[in-house]
Structures are given as C-alpha cells and as structure tokens.
Write an enzyme that holds these catalytic residues in place. Structure first.
Site, mmCIF file in Angstrom:
data_model
loop_
_atom_site.group_PDB
_atom_site.id
_atom_site.type_symbol
_atom_site.label_atom_id
_atom_site.label_comp_id
_atom_site.label_asym_id
_atom_site.label_seq_id
_atom_site.Cartn_x
_atom_site.Cartn_y
_atom_site.Cartn_z
ATOM 1 N N HIS A 244 -6.050 -2.013 -2.757
ATOM 2 C CA HIS A 244 -5.900 -0.844 -3.059
ATOM 3 C C HIS A 244 -4.416 0.397 -2.400
ATOM 4 O O HIS A 244 -3.857 -0.480 -1.365
ATOM 5 C CB HIS A 244 -6.808 -0.203 -3.096
ATOM 6 C CG HIS A 244 -7.411 -0.374 -1.314
ATOM 7 N ND1 HIS A 244 -7.376 0.604 -0.478
ATOM 8 C CD2 HIS A 244 -8.084 -1.266 -0.353
ATOM 9 C CE1 HIS A 244 -7.979 0.618 0.818
ATOM 10 N NE2 HIS A 244 -8.268 -1.068 0.540
ATOM 11 N N CYS A 261 -8.229 -6.233 3.236
ATOM 12 C CA CYS A 261 -7.749 -4.904 2.190
ATOM 13 C C CYS A 261 -6.930 -5.878 2.062
ATOM 14 O O CYS A 261 -5.792 -5.531 3.614
ATOM 15 C CB CYS A 261 -8.328 -4.055 1.594
ATOM 16 S SG CYS A 261 -9.906 -4.465 1.601
#
Length: 287
Positions: A244, A261
């Site tokens: 992301h 992430c």
C-alpha cells in the site's frame, strides 16, 4: 758623526718600509710618550664590495631588483565536478554528504537541482569559499574531510535504487515480485517487467513475511483497524500484510519502517499498479 749618519739611514729605511706596506708613522701622544714608530694595517677577512675580480675588469654589477610592477599570472580556478543539471551516482553521494552536515534535507535524488545548488552555495559561504553553487574540487575536498563515506541506503534514502534480477519464481504469470535486498517491487507479466518502484518493509519486531502468496483482497481507501492509520491502495496478500501507499515513507524514506506491510512512496505509481493488479495475482517476497 758616524753614529748620526747611521741613524739617518735607519730612519730613511723605516719611511720606505711604511710606504711599501701601508704602514704609518705614529707621532707622540699628548703626554709626550712615544707610540710604536710604525702601525701596520693587516687586510681584513671581509672582501671589499668594490673589489676587482681576479684577472682584471670592472667590479661585478649588483643584480637588478625584481620588477614589482609586472602583474603575476592569476591562479587557475578549481575544476568544476558537478553543477546544476548533473545526474547520477556521484550527485547522490554529494547530496548524502550534504545531508550529514545539515545543508540538505531532501533526497538524495541523484539530480543536481535548485535545492542542491543552494545547499552547496551555503556550505561554500560558511567556509570562506566563493559561493558559486557549483561543486568544484576545492569544495569537494572540504566536504570529504568533514563527512563519512555514505552507505548504500544513505545514497537511496528516498528510493530510486536499481532492482536486482527477479526471483526465478517471478518469471511466469502475473506477479508482484518483491525483493528485500534491493528494496524494490517489480510488477511482472510473463517474465516482462512492466514497472518498478522502491518499497519499504517492516522492522525487526514486525517483519514482512517472505514466501509465495496471492492477492486476496483490494481496498482502495483502507484504514488500519489495528494501528488506526491510512493504507490507501491496499492489496492484501498475507493476513494483515499488504502492499500500500505510505505517506510516512514518502516523507521520511528508509529512516522509518512499516508494521509488516510493503510500503510504496510513489503515489502515482501505486495508483497505476492498483488499477492493473487483480485478485489472485501472485506475490513473491524474497531476499
């Protein structure tokens, strides 16, 4: 009479000797005491400045004074190494070293732009050098003496590093090929690299998992329920871990880390990637 004649002869001989040797006859002093009849002047050890050289001729002339009125040649200016418009790895090193001495706060980008020119000019002025904004040999040597050799991630603090060759598992199908060594993400289709972007991973306490996964959910405007932080353009591949966009990565680069992430700092690049990736596409995370 004979004695008087002999005295005159002796006196005449003394006068002749004085004339030949440079002696002078000394008269009696004021108290009536007689001095030595002759005073012989021996030559001193220092030659006269007007001494005639052996073999005759006139005395040597004194050397002519230097011509102070003649202008001396100006020193050549130092060679310019890099200036505005230059690009490449050397410019990255210049920028990384300027960051170490707090004259530059962006990058390194590898592009010698306005910010770099202003930083170089400030560094030069602080050290009494001409404020040209161009990095010449004198400026560079001064900067080298004040800084340490930058490491790889000092040079690529904000991304832009070249990608390593893709993992063999990325050469077939549609793959998000993520390399922890070069900190890059390749979007590949049937072995062809479509796009490449810099990425950031989790810290040692929240590491990004390695292995082969697949995209199981996409969320355009996702917000983390665990950390209450935005995760736009999220493409989940392993539990709560996703690829992301990260505003923190965009602002601080590799000075920070994610909670596991895969962060992307180029919003335009991940927006385009998000539009192309489908649920079920393979994700390979490797060292």
């Amino acid at each position: 009479m004979r004695t008087r004649g002999m005295g005159r002869a002796i006196a005449a001989a003394l006068v002749a000797l004085a004339a030949v040797t440079g002696c002078t006859v000394q008269p009696s002093d004021g108290e009536g005491k007689r001095r030595s009849p002759v005073h012989i002047e021996l030559p001193s050890g220092t030659p006269s400045t007007a001494r005639t050289p052996t073999g005759g001729g006139s005395p040597s002339a004194a050397p002519a004074p230097p011509d102070d009125d003649k202008p001396s040649a100006a020193p050549a200016p130092p060679r310019v190494l890099w200036s505005r418009g230059a690009t490449g790895r050397d410019v990255r090193e210049l920028q990384a070293r300027l960051r170490q001495v707090a004259w530059l706060f962006e990058g390194p980008t590898g592009n010698y732009g306005e910010q770099t020119e202003r930083a170089v000019s400030g560094f030069q002025g602080k050290r009494g050098l001409p404020r040209t904004g161009r990095t010449d040999t004198v400026t560079w040597q001064r900067l080298l003496g004040m800084t340490r050799e930058p490491g790889r991630w000092d040079l690529y603090l904000m991304g832009g590093q070249p990608a390593d060759p893709p993992d063999p598992r990325c050469t077939t199908g549609r793959v998000l090929c993520i390399d922890k060594t070069s900190r890059t993400l390749r979007w590949m289709i049937d072995g062809r690299t479509v796009s490449t972007m810099a990425v950031r991973f989790g810290s040692q306490y929240t590491p990004t998992r390695e292995g082969v996964f697949s995209v199981y959910w996409k969320s355009r405007d996702h917000v983390s329920t665990l950390y209450d932080s935005p995760m736009p353009y999220a493409m989940f591949f392993s539990g709560g871990q996703a690829v992301h966009y990260s505003t923190d990565f965009a602002a601080r680069g590799y000075a920070g880390a994610s909670h596991g992430c895969v962060n992307v700092r180029d919003e335009a690049a991940i927006a385009e990637l998000y539009a192309q990736v489908r649920d079920g596409d393979k994700v390979v995370v490797s060292w």
